[in-house]
Design a protein around this motif. Sequence first.
Motif, PDB file in Angstrom:
ATOM      1  N   ASN A 204       0.852  -1.147  -0.221  1.00 36.53           N
ATOM      2  CA  ASN A 204       0.058   0.090   0.094  1.00 36.53           C
ATOM      3  C   ASN A 204       0.864   1.139  -0.095  1.00 36.53           C
ATOM      4  O   ASN A 204       2.195   1.268   0.000  1.00 36.53           O
TER       5      ASN A 204
ATOM      6  N   GLN B  75       1.406   5.689  -1.180  1.00 35.49           N
ATOM      7  CA  GLN B  75       1.599   6.601  -2.539  1.00 35.49           C
ATOM      8  C   GLN B  75       3.340   6.798  -2.364  1.00 35.49           C
ATOM      9  O   GLN B  75       3.744   7.352  -1.259  1.00 35.49           O
TER      10      GLN B  75
ATOM     11  N   ASP C  69       0.923   4.896  -6.773  1.00 33.07           N
ATOM     12  CA  ASP C  69      -0.179   4.574  -5.829  1.00 33.07           C
ATOM     13  C   ASP C  69      -0.543   2.961  -5.690  1.00 33.07           C
ATOM     14  O   ASP C  69      -1.294   2.384  -6.623  1.00 33.07           O
TER      15      ASP C  69
ATOM     16  N   ALA D  94      -2.270   1.394  -4.072  1.00 32.06           N
ATOM     17  CA  ALA D  94      -3.655   0.849  -3.648  1.00 32.06           C
ATOM     18  C   ALA D  94      -4.583   0.513  -4.891  1.00 32.06           C
ATOM     19  O   ALA D  94      -5.328  -0.135  -4.980  1.00 32.06           O
ATOM     20  N   SER D  95      -3.793   1.117  -6.230  1.00 32.15           N
ATOM     21  CA  SER D  95      -4.418   0.923  -7.312  1.00 32.15           C
ATOM     22  C   SER D  95      -3.737  -0.428  -8.217  1.00 32.15           C
ATOM     23  O   SER D  95      -4.506  -0.987  -9.020  1.00 32.15           O
ATOM     24  N   ALA D  96      -2.633  -0.620  -8.035  1.00 34.58           N
ATOM     25  CA  ALA D  96      -1.745  -1.776  -8.546  1.00 34.58           C
ATOM     26  C   ALA D  96      -0.605  -2.184  -7.467  1.00 34.58           C
ATOM     27  O   ALA D  96       0.026  -1.381  -6.731  1.00 34.58           O
TER      28      ALA D  96
ATOM     29  N   TRP E 111       4.881  -1.343  -9.448  1.00 37.14           N
ATOM     30  CA  TRP E 111       4.894  -0.370 -10.571  1.00 37.14           C
ATOM     31  C   TRP E 111       6.487  -0.430 -11.106  1.00 37.14           C
ATOM     32  O   TRP E 111       7.075  -0.801 -10.220  1.00 37.14           O
TER      33      TRP E 111
END
Length: 263
Positions: free
Chosen positions: A144, A146, A163, A165-167, A170
Amino acid sequence: KAREELDEALAKLTKDSASDLRGFAARLDATESLLAGARSSEQRLQDQLAGLEQSLEERQRSSARDLERLKSDCHKEFAFAQSTWARSIDWQAQVDLTALGANGKLDISSPKFMAATLEGLQLHLRIQAWKERYACGVFLQAPNGQVSFKLTLGTKSSSFHADFASAVEWGSQRLAVFDQLEPIMNVHLEILDVNVPLSKGYPLALSVTAKSTDAAEAASREAAAVRSTMVKRIEWRVGRISEHVAAVRAAANAGGEEEAWQP
């Protein structure tokens, strides 16, 4: 007469002996009863002692488990406290060149680690054979938060504002391309900014967020902002503009447009 006296004495002796025997038997029964009671009390005492011993052993095992759990938690929390200062991580990824040659691709994962108030971080190196070259992608995985970070592989690097929380991961699928690979490749991670929610140790009614910024990165941004306030004029030079205009004019004329195009 002497015979009678002797018989009387014998009778009396027999009577007294029988009475004594009955008394002895009664005392013997009482003694046996006492012994039986003592044995029963001893057995109860032994049972109680065995129960106490078993209870003490169970408590000792439970206390040992609690101590081991407390020791593990203390080590984990101490490691987390130390990791909050970590910003730069180097991972020596071991590349199985044989498996890569056989499959044409390879996925390597680092051990999980903690850094900059983040737990459960993991780096991934993904290699794909491509036209006799090797395209290498690098990704950061986190549960979790950012996070702004930079990934470097060889001489190539790229920055990301993620972020999680969305994926869950990265990065870049093709961060660098190599003609040949070494058995050990260095992947460098630099964490710049972190904004992550905290829940452990806080009541449900409270919403707590940990924010941290790399000092050098913050100073660089502030310096750039100060420099930008001093800019009063901006010029944009477009190269070969005459050729572009001529091409557009030719296309317009071919389509029947009569509008004049000037450079």
